[in-house]
Design a protein around this motif. Sequence first.
Motif, PDB file in Angstrom:
ATOM      1  N   TYR A 138       0.829  -1.207   0.000  1.00  0.00           N
ATOM      2  CA  TYR A 138       0.000   0.000   0.000  1.00  0.00           C
ATOM      3  C   TYR A 138       0.870   1.268   0.000  1.00  0.00           C
ATOM      4  O   TYR A 138       0.532   2.273  -0.631  1.00  0.00           O
ATOM      5  N   HIS A 329      -3.812  -9.949   1.048  1.00  0.00           N
ATOM      6  CA  HIS A 329      -5.103  -9.392   0.626  1.00  0.00           C
ATOM      7  C   HIS A 329      -5.006  -8.808  -0.771  1.00  0.00           C
ATOM      8  O   HIS A 329      -4.060  -8.100  -1.115  1.00  0.00           O
ATOM      9  N   LYS A 330      -5.994  -9.096  -1.590  1.00  0.00           N
ATOM     10  CA  LYS A 330      -6.027  -8.634  -2.971  1.00  0.00           C
ATOM     11  C   LYS A 330      -6.849  -7.350  -3.069  1.00  0.00           C
ATOM     12  O   LYS A 330      -7.915  -7.236  -2.469  1.00  0.00           O
ATOM     13  N   GLY A 331      -6.354  -6.386  -3.840  1.00  0.00           N
ATOM     14  CA  GLY A 331      -7.088  -5.133  -4.012  1.00  0.00           C
ATOM     15  C   GLY A 331      -6.254  -3.938  -3.599  1.00  0.00           C
ATOM     16  O   GLY A 331      -5.298  -4.054  -2.829  1.00  0.00           O
ATOM     17  N   ILE A 332      -6.626  -2.760  -4.113  1.00  0.00           N
ATOM     18  CA  ILE A 332      -5.888  -1.540  -3.803  1.00  0.00           C
ATOM     19  C   ILE A 332      -6.263  -1.034  -2.419  1.00  0.00           C
ATOM     20  O   ILE A 332      -7.162  -1.556  -1.756  1.00  0.00           O
ATOM     21  N   ASN A 333      -5.579   0.015  -2.010  1.00  0.00           N
ATOM     22  CA  ASN A 333      -5.709   0.540  -0.649  1.00  0.00           C
ATOM     23  C   ASN A 333      -7.149   0.851  -0.260  1.00  0.00           C
ATOM     24  O   ASN A 333      -7.811   1.662  -0.921  1.00  0.00           O
ATOM     25  N   PRO A 334      -7.631   0.266   0.832  1.00  0.00           N
ATOM     26  CA  PRO A 334      -8.948   0.669   1.346  1.00  0.00           C
ATOM     27  C   PRO A 334      -8.826   1.934   2.187  1.00  0.00           C
ATOM     28  O   PRO A 334      -7.733   2.274   2.659  1.00  0.00           O
ATOM     29  N   SER A 399      -5.334   6.107   3.567  1.00  0.00           N
ATOM     30  CA  SER A 399      -5.478   4.992   2.622  1.00  0.00           C
ATOM     31  C   SER A 399      -4.657   3.777   3.064  1.00  0.00           C
ATOM     32  O   SER A 399      -4.001   3.139   2.256  1.00  0.00           O
ATOM     33  N   LEU A 436      -1.157  -5.369  -6.707  1.00  0.00           N
ATOM     34  CA  LEU A 436      -2.221  -5.457  -5.697  1.00  0.00           C
ATOM     35  C   LEU A 436      -3.519  -6.014  -6.292  1.00  0.00           C
ATOM     36  O   LEU A 436      -4.247  -6.755  -5.630  1.00  0.00           O
ATOM     37  N   LEU A 437      -3.792  -5.654  -7.524  1.00  0.00           N
ATOM     38  CA  LEU A 437      -5.053  -6.072  -8.145  1.00  0.00           C
ATOM     39  C   LEU A 437      -5.033  -7.514  -8.647  1.00  0.00           C
ATOM     40  O   LEU A 437      -6.070  -8.185  -8.660  1.00  0.00           O
ATOM     41  N   THR A 440      -1.016 -10.597  -6.095  1.00  0.00           N
ATOM     42  CA  THR A 440      -0.732 -10.950  -4.698  1.00  0.00           C
ATOM     43  C   THR A 440      -0.889 -12.441  -4.390  1.00  0.00           C
ATOM     44  O   THR A 440      -0.154 -12.955  -3.535  1.00  0.00           O
TER      45      THR A 440
END
Length: 664
Positions: A138, A329-334, A399, A436-437, A440
């Motif tokens: 992140y 964890h998969k996905g961009i910054n929450p 973020s 990240l998308l 990972t």
Amino acid sequence: MAGEDTHYQDLERSNGLHDSTFSNGHAHSPVAVNGEDTPFVHKVGIPPRTTILRGFEDTLKETFFPDDSLRQLKNEPRRLKLLLALKYIFPIFEWGSKYKLKTFQGDLVSGLTIASLCIPQDIAYAELANLPPVYGLYCSFVPPLVYSFLGSSRDIAIGPVAVVSILLGTLLRNEVDPKEDAELYLKLAITSTFFTGVFQAGLGLLRLGFIIDFLSHAAIVGFMAGAAVTIGLQQLKGFFGITNFTTKTDFISVMRSVWRNTDQWNWHTIVIGLFFLSYLLIAKYISKKKPRLFLVAATAPLISVMLATAFVKVTRADKHGVQVVKSIHKGINPSSVNLFLFSGPYAAKAVEIGLVTALVALTEAIAIGRTFAALKDYHLDGNKELIALGIMNIAGSCSSCFVSTGSFSRSAVNFAAGCNTAVSNIVMSTAVMVTLLALTPLFYYTPDCILSVIIISAVINLVDLRAAHLIWKIDKGDFLACLGAFLGVFFVSVEIGLLIAVSISVAKILLHITRPHTAILGKIPGTNVYRNLQQYPDAATIPGIIIIRIDAAIYFSNSNYIRDRILRWVDDEEEKIVASKGVPLRYTILEMSPVMSIDTTGIHALEDLQNALTKKNLQVKLCVYCCVFSAMMTLKNYESRNMSLSVTVRCIAVGTSKSKWWSN
């Protein structure tokens, strides 16, 4: 006695000096220079009076705006002023308008290169901060994007760094155990990062960037070396595959934990670690010997991760005790705005931790930025950098990022890869976003030991033995500061080492202010030059005269010391004269050319010194610059004091290479 007077007169003539009493308004007699009478051309007077408000304004400007950063806005139309201000705040508009495809080629290569380096490092540095690996990734997505718009450095690569990560992790763990309450630990980390950004941006907005200069280079070298060794020792947990490891960072606790848990050592883990550590060090050695092969070292961490991950997956070494990263964890910054702790018992701790990490992070970033700016010959505005770093960390804290700053290893690779602008950070950030998308899950079988050896190979460069040796050769006092900071980190903790570094740096400043250097001057044979007798043993003193140079401004904090030190110089000289049966002292000349300012306490101390020397039947002669003379004249006129200090005023003729002397 007549012979002694002749000596003093010869001294005056040989230097073009003429003394007059302080109480005189100005001199009307010519000065004897090289045996000729030269009429006065200049008269030294008190500078014109200014209002208190104007004086305060000038002082404020010199203190906070020495670079006159708003000069470019002067005498410009309002519309152009707005455009220039926009470019000043967002440097991307300055270089973006001139951006070309050829420039992008260099930025693309360098951005992808540092991305290959930062991805494995980010995962490893997150563990130093006691956070899940994804939080390291992140930090290389949002913060570099923000910095690209606000930062003025073309070469610095943004992301988490080893020293700041372990410092943050240590300070946070002192308050909350990450294993017992991971959620509270994360909240405290995010909040501390927010305050880190607030302090950094605040220092920049208030033009207080000079505060970081209070950390001396020697203290930073020692602190960095100690932190590097501490970080390396912490990696023994992953290197040996130990599960129950101490939470302390000092050398004794770490080594005790290593040897008490030999039953947990895993030989599969050790073999993998040794193999890839050797590979990383060899790659670094090759790149150092042949700079053109910088990609060998830059891509080595990512290649190591790929090979080690494939090896563990194929051989299923994880079933034989090799610890792996597992799921990321998969996905961009929450968003993490809901995690801020602005109230409660931990809010004050977050502020405290934020302040400490802010100072360390900005010190490292500014040092890196200035280094590469000097190499490429462009100016780096320290206060603008502070604002950029601060806003970057504030955005990062919103973020799910912990503290980010400039990384030396990545910046060096960025520079070597041919980066041209901050677009390289945007390219790196884009690569991390793709990771990240989509990528990972590929890190599931990545062994922890490979992350440990990546950190070990990265922090080796922080131990700068060459710089430490140079410090030792130049200044033993500086080396003491370096050694103190190192030992504080090595044997106690990172935060204690930092405290020692700051304390020694401030103590050194105070020592130089309160105990300034003084020296006895002698005449170098065959010249009219007077120099320090300790540095020029062949220089000769003049019988009956002692010349003492004061090498600092005279303030309330050092005036008493200077007075006492001069009296001691005089006493020592009189003892030598008595022992050698030489000509008794008659004159004490204070060479005050290095004294660029003096306050009222200093002037009173000089009067006390004159009274003390008068009781010894010694005459006092002062050689001062105009600014000091003006202060003394002002005090004399204001208090109507009967000052009879004999003063020779020295002025520098602008535009000439020689200094000239006038009397007043």
